[in-house]
Design an enzyme around this catalytic site. Structure first.
Site, PDB file in Angstrom:
ATOM      1  N   ASP A 192       4.335  16.556-105.923  1.00  0.00           N
ATOM      2  CA  ASP A 192       5.073  15.856-104.861  1.00  0.00           C
ATOM      3  C   ASP A 192       5.183  14.380-105.272  1.00  0.00           C
ATOM      4  O   ASP A 192       4.396  13.889-106.091  1.00  0.00           O
ATOM      5  CB  ASP A 192       4.289  16.007-103.546  1.00  0.00           C
ATOM      6  CG  ASP A 192       4.822  15.095-102.471  1.00  0.00           C
ATOM      7  OD1 ASP A 192       6.032  15.139-102.214  1.00  0.00           O
ATOM      8  OD2 ASP A 192       4.025  14.308-101.892  1.00  0.00           O
ATOM      9  N   TYR A 193       6.145  13.664-104.699  1.00  0.00           N
ATOM     10  CA  TYR A 193       6.368  12.290-105.163  1.00  0.00           C
ATOM     11  C   TYR A 193       5.707  11.242-104.229  1.00  0.00           C
ATOM     12  O   TYR A 193       4.643  10.724-104.526  1.00  0.00           O
ATOM     13  CB  TYR A 193       7.872  12.037-105.310  1.00  0.00           C
ATOM     14  CG  TYR A 193       8.161  10.674-105.900  1.00  0.00           C
ATOM     15  CD1 TYR A 193       7.929  10.423-107.248  1.00  0.00           C
ATOM     16  CD2 TYR A 193       8.635   9.640-105.097  1.00  0.00           C
ATOM     17  CE1 TYR A 193       8.146   9.165-107.789  1.00  0.00           C
ATOM     18  CE2 TYR A 193       8.874   8.383-105.631  1.00  0.00           C
ATOM     19  CZ  TYR A 193       8.624   8.149-106.978  1.00  0.00           C
ATOM     20  OH  TYR A 193       8.840   6.912-107.498  1.00  0.00           O
ATOM     21  N   TYR A 228     -23.268 -19.173 -88.257  1.00  0.00           N
ATOM     22  CA  TYR A 228     -23.770 -18.843 -86.911  1.00  0.00           C
ATOM     23  C   TYR A 228     -23.071 -19.696 -85.836  1.00  0.00           C
ATOM     24  O   TYR A 228     -22.359 -19.166 -84.978  1.00  0.00           O
ATOM     25  CB  TYR A 228     -25.295 -19.015 -86.882  1.00  0.00           C
ATOM     26  CG  TYR A 228     -25.896 -18.915 -85.497  1.00  0.00           C
ATOM     27  CD1 TYR A 228     -25.907 -17.710 -84.814  1.00  0.00           C
ATOM     28  CD2 TYR A 228     -26.450 -20.033 -84.865  1.00  0.00           C
ATOM     29  CE1 TYR A 228     -26.445 -17.614 -83.540  1.00  0.00           C
ATOM     30  CE2 TYR A 228     -26.993 -19.946 -83.589  1.00  0.00           C
ATOM     31  CZ  TYR A 228     -26.981 -18.739 -82.927  1.00  0.00           C
ATOM     32  OH  TYR A 228     -27.504 -18.644 -81.664  1.00  0.00           O
ATOM     33  N   VAL A 254     -29.094  -7.974 -67.361  1.00  0.00           N
ATOM     34  CA  VAL A 254     -29.834  -8.580 -66.249  1.00  0.00           C
ATOM     35  C   VAL A 254     -29.542  -7.809 -64.957  1.00  0.00           C
ATOM     36  O   VAL A 254     -30.449  -7.510 -64.178  1.00  0.00           O
ATOM     37  CB  VAL A 254     -29.477 -10.079 -66.108  1.00  0.00           C
ATOM     38  CG1 VAL A 254     -29.995 -10.636 -64.799  1.00  0.00           C
ATOM     39  CG2 VAL A 254     -30.062 -10.871 -67.276  1.00  0.00           C
ATOM     40  N   GLU A 314     -31.582  -4.756 -64.976  1.00  0.00           N
ATOM     41  CA  GLU A 314     -33.021  -5.040 -64.843  1.00  0.00           C
ATOM     42  C   GLU A 314     -33.375  -5.363 -63.387  1.00  0.00           C
ATOM     43  O   GLU A 314     -34.413  -4.943 -62.886  1.00  0.00           O
ATOM     44  CB  GLU A 314     -33.399  -6.218 -65.755  1.00  0.00           C
ATOM     45  CG  GLU A 314     -33.286  -5.864 -67.231  1.00  0.00           C
ATOM     46  CD  GLU A 314     -33.375  -7.068 -68.175  1.00  0.00           C
ATOM     47  OE1 GLU A 314     -33.221  -6.867 -69.384  1.00  0.00           O
ATOM     48  OE2 GLU A 314     -33.575  -8.197 -67.701  1.00  0.00           O
TER      49      GLU A 314
HETATM   50  P1  ADP Z   1     -26.641 -11.560 -73.057  1.00  0.00           P
HETATM   51  O1  ADP Z   1     -26.897 -10.455 -73.979  1.00  0.00           O
HETATM   52  O2  ADP Z   1     -25.248 -12.056 -73.074  1.00  0.00           O
HETATM   53  O3  ADP Z   1     -27.615 -12.689 -73.193  1.00  0.00           O
HETATM   54  P2  ADP Z   1     -27.687  -9.720 -71.032  1.00  0.00           P
HETATM   55  O4  ADP Z   1     -27.770  -9.871 -69.557  1.00  0.00           O
HETATM   56  O5  ADP Z   1     -27.118  -8.445 -71.504  1.00  0.00           O
HETATM   57  O6  ADP Z   1     -26.892 -10.984 -71.575  1.00  0.00           O
HETATM   58  O7  ADP Z   1     -29.126  -9.826 -71.656  1.00  0.00           O
HETATM   59  C1  ADP Z   1     -29.987 -10.867 -71.408  1.00  0.00           C
HETATM   60  C2  ADP Z   1     -31.405 -10.426 -71.733  1.00  0.00           C
HETATM   61  O8  ADP Z   1     -32.216 -11.590 -71.896  1.00  0.00           O
HETATM   62  C3  ADP Z   1     -32.016  -9.602 -70.635  1.00  0.00           C
HETATM   63  O9  ADP Z   1     -32.697  -8.506 -71.181  1.00  0.00           O
HETATM   64  C4  ADP Z   1     -32.991 -10.555 -69.936  1.00  0.00           C
HETATM   65  O10 ADP Z   1     -34.142  -9.924 -69.478  1.00  0.00           O
HETATM   66  C5  ADP Z   1     -33.337 -11.554 -71.008  1.00  0.00           C
HETATM   67  N1  ADP Z   1     -33.490 -12.891 -70.390  1.00  0.00           N
HETATM   68  C6  ADP Z   1     -32.573 -13.490 -69.648  1.00  0.00           C
HETATM   69  N2  ADP Z   1     -33.052 -14.662 -69.201  1.00  0.00           N
HETATM   70  C7  ADP Z   1     -34.260 -14.817 -69.698  1.00  0.00           C
HETATM   71  C8  ADP Z   1     -35.266 -15.842 -69.606  1.00  0.00           C
HETATM   72  N3  ADP Z   1     -35.062 -16.950 -68.938  1.00  0.00           N
HETATM   73  N4  ADP Z   1     -36.359 -15.641 -70.288  1.00  0.00           N
HETATM   74  C9  ADP Z   1     -36.564 -14.540 -70.966  1.00  0.00           C
HETATM   75  N5  ADP Z   1     -35.681 -13.555 -71.078  1.00  0.00           N
HETATM   76  C10 ADP Z   1     -34.534 -13.682 -70.453  1.00  0.00           C
HETATM   77  C1  G6P Z   2     -25.654 -11.693 -76.902  1.00  0.00           C
HETATM   78  C2  G6P Z   2     -25.175 -11.180 -78.239  1.00  0.00           C
HETATM   79  C3  G6P Z   2     -26.344 -11.050 -79.225  1.00  0.00           C
HETATM   80  C4  G6P Z   2     -27.095 -12.354 -79.294  1.00  0.00           C
HETATM   81  C5  G6P Z   2     -27.516 -12.795 -77.905  1.00  0.00           C
HETATM   82  C6  G6P Z   2     -28.224 -14.151 -77.920  1.00  0.00           C
HETATM   83  O1  G6P Z   2     -26.463 -10.743 -76.350  1.00  0.00           O
HETATM   84  O2  G6P Z   2     -24.526  -9.944 -78.062  1.00  0.00           O
HETATM   85  O3  G6P Z   2     -25.876 -10.699 -80.504  1.00  0.00           O
HETATM   86  O4  G6P Z   2     -28.221 -12.229 -80.130  1.00  0.00           O
HETATM   87  O5  G6P Z   2     -26.381 -12.890 -77.080  1.00  0.00           O
HETATM   88  O6  G6P Z   2     -27.457 -15.100 -78.579  1.00  0.00           O
HETATM   89  P1  G6P Z   2     -27.981 -15.877 -79.869  1.00  0.00           P
HETATM   90  O7  G6P Z   2     -26.807 -16.633 -80.351  1.00  0.00           O
HETATM   91  O8  G6P Z   2     -29.090 -16.726 -79.374  1.00  0.00           O
HETATM   92  O9  G6P Z   2     -28.474 -14.870 -80.863  1.00  0.00           O
END
Ligand code: ADP
Ligand code: G6P
Length: 737
Positions: free
Chosen positions: A508-509, A88, A387, A390
């Site tokens: 065929d070869y 990981y 994000v 959202e």
């Molecule tokens: P990544 O997958 O790289 O973390 P994304 O923006 O695609 O980035 O997804 C982040 C997700 O984690 C979002 O769905 C968001 O709502 C959630 N998240 C981000 N910050 C927080 C936080 N402080 N607490 C809870 N959830 C969070």
């Molecule tokens: C990104 C990756 C996910 C991963 C998440 C949080 O969204 O695409 O695979 O789960 O980050 O990272 P972590 O290392 O905490 O699983």
């Protein structure tokens, strides 16, 4: 229909043990938050890791951990602390993550981590196989499990497997630096459908497959010898209704029910009525461009001092992968930067940056999204970025401006946001100003368009789309018109073979009896093949005829001591069992003087290609050149040749990475038919490329025709590989002994 098995490294739930009690919280990150609603609504189980190491779970709590997981239809895979360290924190997050996000300077290539990656992928594969029922669909997620599709396919060749990569797939030039690039690609190709967030990632992947594994790509499909793998882009959405409903509820909520954060935000609005809020939310990750964002904010306050005390940056950074050195350094850098900017600009009434380093419950996210006038999201690289989506979805009154990096996958869809290059500070600060000043009507206009898209292409639609495409890909596999030679078909074939009075086999070869190699001259027959062909020919009432595009000198050289009959140069020459060569037609070759110089110009311009001169044909080989360039040049050459050869009785054959120019009156089919001088009650022909199609179409209807590989063909059956062909021929032999 069976269930869906979702597999990702991390489960949507995170378990902690504190004072002998289990604490369950939702996982952070796009994959877990996005897929959760698909999982909750469908018939699925989710296999993954809870975040605990095996050593942290006391024996008497093991069952309760599984029980907590089961409550959410999840199955916990337990990783030891060594696996967590090497798989990981190691290969997943010190090799693949930085490399795929173009942070090559952070990328480590450690063979021990690679070994752990393979082992842990196998562990997940075993967990899947343990729960896999008939008709189940397997859906593997993300970069931690790139080897899983192939590991599952090896144990269960017919299972339906989808794979989705949630992070970018880098360009070929970057990906090729990985020492284990072949294994990674082969691992992914175990899937039937491979999904990416954007078209660019899809093209990068296909290009790597083509360049590194040299598989043919047909639009967005990879042609393997026994399967077709489809590759497509599906931009992941969010659970729009969940965010929207939460925001509406939040708005209507009585004050007394407000969270502490909301109360603080309200107080801020009350005392500094005209101060606007800019929001920044991410996992604390170097790909997210957090440090640059803070610097840009500092620069904004300097460049536009009238905004001092009028704007505040709320920064939420969620702790992530804290054992990886770069994340620790980043944490330090951000702490310092926040301190510096706050120190430099703060006044008695105003702190420019509010910084939170922690995870927050869902309600608090909604508080922040709802309260902020601008969302500033500036990743250096990001597969998608949920994000951003959202934030847009929670704006119930359609106000609020999104500033988004063009390096986020989401930028391809969210055109109405202010799109910036995260390395261009001037552009960032000017966009901040533009956002803070944007008239309400303009904000609403933009937000409405964005919301419409988010509502339409929600995470539910995304998952449905992926699943439907997966089903279609597998159905096409099943509907493939040419039939694979299965055990039952073989049984019939063997009966026909045994009872036949006169048998003839056209073999065929290259690509049929031997595999392709980079140097055509080194594909000479091995001992086993000699023995097999000789013994087949020695059977009573059986004629074995090798039928090849190769020149007669090579064929003679290879088979001089073997009594086999040969058709060479696609039907120009025939060698009898007595080893004498005869022309099948009288052919004029004066055309070669005109065509050869044309081919030479293509050789000069296309490194790695070469001309093979046969007695009655000229072949231009492009197997060893860059495959994309080879295809482009082959196309070009066909067009040039089409004009040159008209009215000269010539034709151009497109073989396997070879273009061959020859007299059109001659082909493998015509030559084979000429040898059918007697009545045969068993005619068998097998070949792998385009030139063999003449054989399949021109032989009498009762012939058993077999194609090696799964490309389009006129043959009745197909087989997967040279090894299978040899096995079939050996089985023919054993029938008469
Ligand atoms: P990544 O997958 O790289 O973390 P994304 O923006 O695609 O980035 O997804 C982040 C997700 O984690 C979002 O769905 C968001 O709502 C959630 N998240 C981000 N910050 C927080 C936080 N402080 N607490 C809870 N959830 C969070
Ligand atoms: C990104 C990756 C996910 C991963 C998440 C949080 O969204 O695409 O695979 O789960 O980050 O990272 P972590 O290392 O905490 O699983």
């Amino acid at each position: 229909m069976g269930k869906t098995i979702i597999i990702s490294n991390r489960l949507p739930l995170q378990i902690n043990i504190s004072e002998n009690d289990l604490e369950v919280t939702p996982s952070v990150g796009g994959l877990a938050t996005g897929l959760k609603s698909f999982h909750q609504e469908g018939d699925s189980i989710w296999i993954g890791w809870t975040g605990l190491s095996a050593e942290e779970i006391p024996d008497d709590m093991k069952e309760s951990v599984q029980e907590e997981a089961r409550k959410q239809a999840c199955i916990a895979v337990t990783l030891t602390s060594e696996e967590i360290e090497k798989f990981y924190y190691g290969f997943s997050n010190r090799t693949i993550w930085p490399l795929f996000h173009y942070f090559m300077e952070y990328t480590e290539f450690d063979p021990e981590h690679w070994e752990a990656y393979k082992q842990v992928n196998q562990k997940y594969a075993d967990a899947v196989l343990e729960h896999l029922g008939e008709d189940d669909t397997v859906w593997v997620h993300d970069y931690q499990l790139l080897l899983l599709p192939d590991m599952i396919r090896k144990k269960n060749p017919t299972v339906t497997i989808g794979f989705f990569n949630h992070i970018p797939f880098p360009s070929y030039e970057v990906f090729r630096t990985l020492p284990w690039r072949e294994e990674i690609l082969q691992g992914m190709l175990g899937a039937d459908l491979i999904g990416f967030h954007t078209y660019d990632y899809e093209r990068h992947f296909l290009r790597s497959v083509n360049r590194i594994l040299r598989y043919d790509i047909n639009f967005n499909a990879v042609n393997l010898s026994d399967r077709i793998v489809k590759v497509d882009s599906f931009p992941m959405g969010i659970d729009y209704n969940k965010f929207r409903d939460a925001a509406i509820k939040h708005k209507k909520q009585p004050r007394s029910e407000n969270t502490d954060i909301q109360k603080k935000l309200d107080y801020h609005k009350y005392v500094t009525r005209d101060t606007q809020l800019i929001l920044s939310i991410d996992r604390l990750d170097y790909t997210k461009g957090i440090a640059n964002r803070i610097r840009a904010f500092g620069y904004f306050l300097e460049k536009y001092p009238e905004y001092q005390e009028k704007v505040r940056l709320i920064m939420l950074a969620v702790p992530s992968r804290t054992n990886v050195p770069q994340y620790q350094l980043l944490k330090k850098e951000i702490d310092e930067l926040v301190g510096r900017i706050n120190g430099q600009f703060a006044t008695v009434n105003w702190t420019p940056i509010w910084y939170f380093y922690r995870s927050m419950p869902f309600e608090n996210l909604i508080d922040l999204y709802s309260a902020s006038d601008v969302a500033l999201i500036t990743p250096i690289r990001d597969g998608m970025n949920l994000v951003a989506k959202e934030y847009v979805a929670t704006r119930t009154d359609n106000t609020g401006v999104l500033i988004l990096s063009e390096m986020a996958g989401a930028a391809h869809e969210l055109n109405e946001a202010l799109i910036i290059n995260p390395n261009n500070f001037e552009q960032i600060v000017d966009s901040i100003k533009l956002a803070l000043q944007m008239p309400k009507e303009e904000q609403v206009k933009r937000n409405k368009v964005l919301q419409r898209r988010l509502k339409r292409y929600s995470v539910e639609k995304w998952a449905q789309d992926f699943m439907q495409n997966l089903r279609e890909t597998v159905n096409t596999r099943n509907e493939f018109k040419t039939i694979e030679i299965t055990r039952n078909i073989k049984k019939d074939l063997f009966e026909k073979y045994s009872s036949a009075q006169r048998r003839v086999l056209f073999l065929d070869y290259d690509g049929t009896l031997v595999n392709f190699v980079d140097q055509p001259e080194s594909a000479s027959p091995d001992e086993d093949l000699f023995r097999l062909i000789r013994k087949l020919g020695e059977q009573e009432n059986t004629r074995v005829i090798l039928i090849s595009g190769r020149d007669k000198e090579t064929l003679q050289n290879w088979w001089k001591n073997s009594p086999v009959e040969i058709i060479g140069e696609h039907g120009v020459w025939v060698r009898t069992a007595e080893q004498e060569w005869e022309l099948t037609e009288n052919l004029d070759c004066s055309w070669m003087e005109t065509i050869r110089p044309v081919l030479e110009t293509f050789v000069d311009r296309t490194p790695g290609t070469f001309i093979e001169e046969k007695n009655y044909s000229l072949a231009w080989h492009y197997r060893k050149t860059n495959p994309e360039l080879g295809d482009v040049r082959a196309n070009e050459l066909s067009i040039v040749l089409r004009d040159l050869i008209s009215n000269h009785g010539l034709s151009v054959l497109q073989g396997n990475k070879v273009l061959e120019i020859k007299n059109s009156g001659v082909n493998k089919g015509k030559a084979a038919n000429k040898l059918l001088d007697e009545k045969y009650d068993f005619i068998f022909a097998i070949g792998d490329d385009w030139t063999d199609e003449y054989l399949f179409t021109e032989l009498p209807e009762q012939a058993t025709t077999v194609k090696v590989g799964m490309n389009k063909t006129k043959a009745k059956y197909y087989m997967n590989s040279v090894a299978e062909v040899r096995e079939l021929l050996s089985q023919f032999l054993s029938l008469t002994h």
